[in-house]
Design an enzyme around this catalytic site. Structure first.
Site, PDB file in Angstrom:
ATOM      1  N   LYS A   9     104.437  -4.874  14.119  1.00 56.35           N
ATOM      2  CA  LYS A   9     104.719  -5.957  14.347  1.00 56.35           C
ATOM      3  C   LYS A   9     105.342  -5.716  13.506  1.00 56.35           C
ATOM      4  O   LYS A   9     107.261  -6.601  13.643  1.00 56.35           O
ATOM      5  CB  LYS A   9     103.644  -7.041  14.022  1.00 56.35           C
ATOM      6  CG  LYS A   9     104.371  -8.271  14.100  1.00 56.35           C
ATOM      7  CD  LYS A   9     103.761  -9.234  14.730  1.00 56.35           C
ATOM      8  CE  LYS A   9     102.587  -9.410  13.548  1.00 56.35           C
ATOM      9  NZ  LYS A   9     104.034 -10.606  12.624  1.00 56.35           N
ATOM     10  N   SER A  10     105.531  -5.823  12.177  1.00 60.36           N
ATOM     11  CA  SER A  10     106.574  -5.746  11.041  1.00 60.36           C
ATOM     12  C   SER A  10     108.126  -4.798  11.408  1.00 60.36           C
ATOM     13  O   SER A  10     108.730  -4.720  10.702  1.00 60.36           O
ATOM     14  CB  SER A  10     105.988  -5.357   9.224  1.00 60.36           C
ATOM     15  OG  SER A  10     104.744  -6.682   9.395  1.00 60.36           O
ATOM     16  N   ARG A  14     111.310  -5.511  11.989  1.00 62.89           N
ATOM     17  CA  ARG A  14     112.947  -4.894  10.852  1.00 62.89           C
ATOM     18  C   ARG A  14     113.779  -3.367  11.720  1.00 62.89           C
ATOM     19  O   ARG A  14     115.028  -3.572  11.649  1.00 62.89           O
ATOM     20  CB  ARG A  14     112.271  -4.765   9.895  1.00 62.89           C
ATOM     21  CG  ARG A  14     111.201  -5.598   9.069  1.00 62.89           C
ATOM     22  CD  ARG A  14     110.501  -4.515   8.272  1.00 62.89           C
ATOM     23  NE  ARG A  14     110.514  -5.552   7.001  1.00 62.89           N
ATOM     24  CZ  ARG A  14     109.642  -6.230   7.257  1.00 62.89           C
ATOM     25  NH1 ARG A  14     108.644  -6.832   8.238  1.00 62.89           N
ATOM     26  NH2 ARG A  14     108.788  -7.064   5.837  1.00 62.89           N
ATOM     27  N   ARG A 112     105.384 -23.913   9.768  1.00 62.45           N
ATOM     28  CA  ARG A 112     105.452 -23.339   8.968  1.00 62.45           C
ATOM     29  C   ARG A 112     106.450 -23.762   7.601  1.00 62.45           C
ATOM     30  O   ARG A 112     107.341 -23.899   8.289  1.00 62.45           O
ATOM     31  CB  ARG A 112     104.803 -21.971   9.263  1.00 62.45           C
ATOM     32  CG  ARG A 112     104.036 -21.389  10.088  1.00 62.45           C
ATOM     33  CD  ARG A 112     103.625 -20.148  10.312  1.00 62.45           C
ATOM     34  NE  ARG A 112     103.497 -19.411   9.073  1.00 62.45           N
ATOM     35  CZ  ARG A 112     103.920 -17.902   9.116  1.00 62.45           C
ATOM     36  NH1 ARG A 112     103.874 -17.635  11.039  1.00 62.45           N
ATOM     37  NH2 ARG A 112     103.401 -17.057   8.547  1.00 62.45           N
ATOM     38  N   SER A 158     106.205 -12.297  -0.892  1.00 64.45           N
ATOM     39  CA  SER A 158     106.479 -12.159   0.562  1.00 64.45           C
ATOM     40  C   SER A 158     106.981 -11.189   0.576  1.00 64.45           C
ATOM     41  O   SER A 158     108.358 -11.430   0.534  1.00 64.45           O
ATOM     42  CB  SER A 158     106.389 -14.036   0.369  1.00 64.45           C
ATOM     43  OG  SER A 158     107.235 -14.008   1.854  1.00 64.45           O
ATOM     44  N   GLN A 160     108.566 -11.519   3.614  1.00 65.23           N
ATOM     45  CA  GLN A 160     108.686 -12.178   4.714  1.00 65.23           C
ATOM     46  C   GLN A 160     110.785 -13.060   3.368  1.00 65.23           C
ATOM     47  O   GLN A 160     111.794 -13.077   3.603  1.00 65.23           O
ATOM     48  CB  GLN A 160     108.747 -13.604   5.263  1.00 65.23           C
ATOM     49  CG  GLN A 160     108.391 -12.681   6.215  1.00 65.23           C
ATOM     50  CD  GLN A 160     107.200 -13.788   7.246  1.00 65.23           C
ATOM     51  OE1 GLN A 160     107.321 -14.669   6.768  1.00 65.23           O
ATOM     52  NE2 GLN A 160     106.200 -12.602   8.119  1.00 65.23           N
ATOM     53  N   ASP A 312      97.336  -9.653   6.219  1.00 64.16           N
ATOM     54  CA  ASP A 312      96.700 -10.103   7.236  1.00 64.16           C
ATOM     55  C   ASP A 312      96.106  -9.695   7.438  1.00 64.16           C
ATOM     56  O   ASP A 312      94.548 -10.266   8.966  1.00 64.16           O
ATOM     57  CB  ASP A 312      98.189  -9.440   7.976  1.00 64.16           C
ATOM     58  CG  ASP A 312      99.064 -10.604   8.195  1.00 64.16           C
ATOM     59  OD1 ASP A 312      98.832 -11.262   7.682  1.00 64.16           O
ATOM     60  OD2 ASP A 312     100.232  -9.132   8.628  1.00 64.16           O
ATOM     61  N   ARG A 385      95.225 -13.698  15.011  1.00 62.79           N
ATOM     62  CA  ARG A 385      94.219 -12.938  14.278  1.00 62.79           C
ATOM     63  C   ARG A 385      92.717 -13.474  14.140  1.00 62.79           C
ATOM     64  O   ARG A 385      91.737 -12.737  13.943  1.00 62.79           O
ATOM     65  CB  ARG A 385      95.411 -12.662  12.788  1.00 62.79           C
ATOM     66  CG  ARG A 385      96.062 -11.404  12.717  1.00 62.79           C
ATOM     67  CD  ARG A 385      96.598 -11.310  11.945  1.00 62.79           C
ATOM     68  NE  ARG A 385      97.241 -10.583  11.231  1.00 62.79           N
ATOM     69  CZ  ARG A 385      98.203  -9.913  12.090  1.00 62.79           C
ATOM     70  NH1 ARG A 385      97.892  -8.935  12.525  1.00 62.79           N
ATOM     71  NH2 ARG A 385      99.445  -9.173  11.693  1.00 62.79           N
TER      72      ARG A 385
HETATM   73  C1  S3P Z   1     105.049  -9.787   7.491  1.00 63.48           C
HETATM   74  C2  S3P Z   1     104.624 -11.015   5.647  1.00 63.48           C
HETATM   75  C3  S3P Z   1     103.346 -11.061   5.394  1.00 63.48           C
HETATM   76  C4  S3P Z   1     102.622 -11.664   6.973  1.00 63.48           C
HETATM   77  C5  S3P Z   1     103.095 -10.957   8.146  1.00 63.48           C
HETATM   78  C6  S3P Z   1     104.386 -10.176   7.887  1.00 63.48           C
HETATM   79  C7  S3P Z   1     106.484  -9.560   6.861  1.00 63.48           C
HETATM   80  O1  S3P Z   1     104.140 -12.762   5.345  1.00 63.48           O
HETATM   81  O2  S3P Z   1     101.557 -11.611   6.591  1.00 63.48           O
HETATM   82  O3  S3P Z   1     102.587 -10.628   9.392  1.00 63.48           O
HETATM   83  O4  S3P Z   1     106.067  -8.118   8.056  1.00 63.48           O
HETATM   84  O5  S3P Z   1     107.305  -9.337   6.665  1.00 63.48           O
HETATM   85  P1  S3P Z   1     104.418 -13.263   3.850  1.00 63.48           P
HETATM   86  O6  S3P Z   1     106.078 -12.954   4.079  1.00 63.48           O
HETATM   87  O7  S3P Z   1     104.604 -14.723   4.294  1.00 63.48           O
HETATM   88  O8  S3P Z   1     103.519 -12.921   3.001  1.00 63.48           O
END
Ligand code: S3P
Length: 427
Positions: A9-10, A14, A112, A158, A160, A312, A385
């Site tokens: 997914k990440s 991207r 969030r 993080s 993100q 996660d 999850r």
């Molecule tokens: C992710 C970063 C994580 C993770 C999320 C995906 C990403 O979050 O929990 O499922 O793809 O960058 P955080 O950046 O809030 O830690």
């Protein structure tokens, strides 16, 4: 049994974003066909990028990028559904683009925290207006042109936040330096290098430092094959380790990026028998296969440096703890409260519903394992999850667990429930 899990997914999100910003045609294979990637792809389409439908079975798509300055303001608001990653990464992209856009999402995403991203991006010069509650979606981003450089001490580890700042620096042509308290997943850094952006990373006094000192005026297209998601593979491996599969399982073609694999360390520490093989190859993202066989599990402690590397998978660790001998403790994981649900609260409530002994802390929980049958109805709180972690528990012989919202799994793992049935041999 050989299993493949859906694309990461990440990485899928991207890859879609960088392909959209590239000069030229990218080739992307194995993207996650799931709710979160669909939301991000739709948002990019609304920003003027022509993205073909994402194939259901991991096929190839080609994306013609519009270039770093090519996005246009969308007509309506961008609905990112359940996707925190899509939202925060796009906020970075938009902050450095000559556009304005309103972002919103589902009830879980609207709860969030967004300030962790709007603060650094505002310090770079972008403007934000919150429609309802301060610091939450819906919000409007107005990009600044050019952006100011930044050296940001992120209070949270993080990816993100880090990625939003790097992407803003990329579209807005600004130096971006970030220090995070511990290294979070480094997918953006690796993909940046693949499209020709120099990013340095190194340990620093206050954690982990990432530096993009020379943002280029254009980026190369991507030729990228997305590996299976280790976070999805984790559910399959946990089911197997707990004796819930008909036979030992091998998950192949799965991402094994070391910033994501602490779950494997924890599972092995709990006593599972794992065999990890890294595929040879020069890809930017390590991939390989993980084989698992059932063993009696024991409780463990998870905290500190491991937390960002399995953030996660922590709901699954708690669920494993409910079936492991002794106590499983998760501490230093307050970030769990800011995920798709407050995962500490969701785990504590649901484990108690099933009769598991559990103690709640601000930054984690402690679970006492047992082998008595577990029965009850689980609330998912709109969190994929949580749904899947308790799905694993429910698939074990002797347990009767009803998940109130099984459809929640589709944002990251379409086909999860069918796979669970096949693996457990349930008719
Ligand atoms: C992710 C970063 C994580 C993770 C999320 C995906 C990403 O979050 O929990 O499922 O793809 O960058 P955080 O950046 O809030 O830690």
């Amino acid at each position: 049994m050989n299993v493949r899990v859906p694309g990461d997914k990440s990485l899928s999100q991207r890859a879609l974003i960088l392909a959209s910003l590239a000069d030229g045609r990218s080739r992307l294979q194995g993207l996650l066909y799931g709710g979160d990637t669909a939301s991000t792809a739709d948002a990019l389409r609304a920003l003027g990028v022509s993205i073909p439908p994402i194939p259901e079975q991991g096929g190839v798509i080609e994306v013609d990028g519009v270039g770093l300055r090519g996005l246009r303001s969308p007509h309506g608001s961008l609905d990112l559904g359940n996707s925190g990653t899509g939202t925060r990464l796009l906020m970075g992209v938009l902050a450095g683009s000559p556009v304005s856009a309103t972002l919103t999402g589902d009830a879980s995403l609207r709860r969030r925290p967004m300030r962790r991203v709007t603060e650094p991006l505002a310090a770079m010069g972008a403007s934000f207006a919150f429609t309802d509650a301060e610091g939450m979606l819906p919000l409007t981003v107005i990009g600044a042109d050019p952006l100011r450089s930044i050296d940001w001490p992120s209070p949270v580890a993080s990816a993100q936040v880090k990625s939003a700042i790097l992407l803003a620096g990329l579209t807005g042509g600004a130096f971006s330096l970030i220090t995070e308290p511990r290294q979070s997943r480094d997918h953006t850094e690796r993909l940046f290098r693949q499209v020709g952006v120099a990013v340095l990373e190194h340990p620093a006094e206050r954690g982990w430092r990432v530096e993009m000192r020379d943002p280029p005026g254009r980026i190369d297209p991507l030729d990228f094959s997305v590996p299976g998601d280790i976070s999805s593979a984790a559910f399959v491996l946990a089911l197997c380790a707990l004796g819930g599969t008909r036979a030992p399982v091998t998950v192949s073609d799965v991402g094994l990026n070391p910033t994501r694999t602490a779950f494997l360390d924890v599972l092995a520490r709990m006593g599972a028998s794992l065999d990890i093989e890294v595929d040879p190859g020069l890809g930017q993202e390590p991939t390989g296969s993980v084989s698992c066989a059932q063993e009696a599990l024991c409780g463990t402690d998870v905290s500190g440096e491991e937390i960002p590397r399995l953030i996660d998978e922590l709901p699954l660790v708690a669920v494993l703890g409910a079936r492991a001998a002794g106590t499983t403790r998760i501490r230093g994981a307050a970030e769990l409260r800011a995920k798709e649900s407050d995962r500490i609260d969701a785990l504590v409530r649901n484990l108690r519903t099933l009769g598991v002994e559990v103690e709640e802390f601000d930054d984690g929980l402690e679970v006492v394992g047992s082998d008595r049958p577990l029965e009850g109805r689980i609330k998912t709180f709109g969190d994929h999850r949580i749904a899947m972690a308790f799905g694993v528990l429910g698939a074990l012989p002797g347990n009767r667990v009803v998940v109130d919202e099984p459809g929640a799994a589709a944002v990251s793992f379409p086909g999860f429930w069918e796979l669970l049935k096949t693996l457990s041999g349930e008719p």
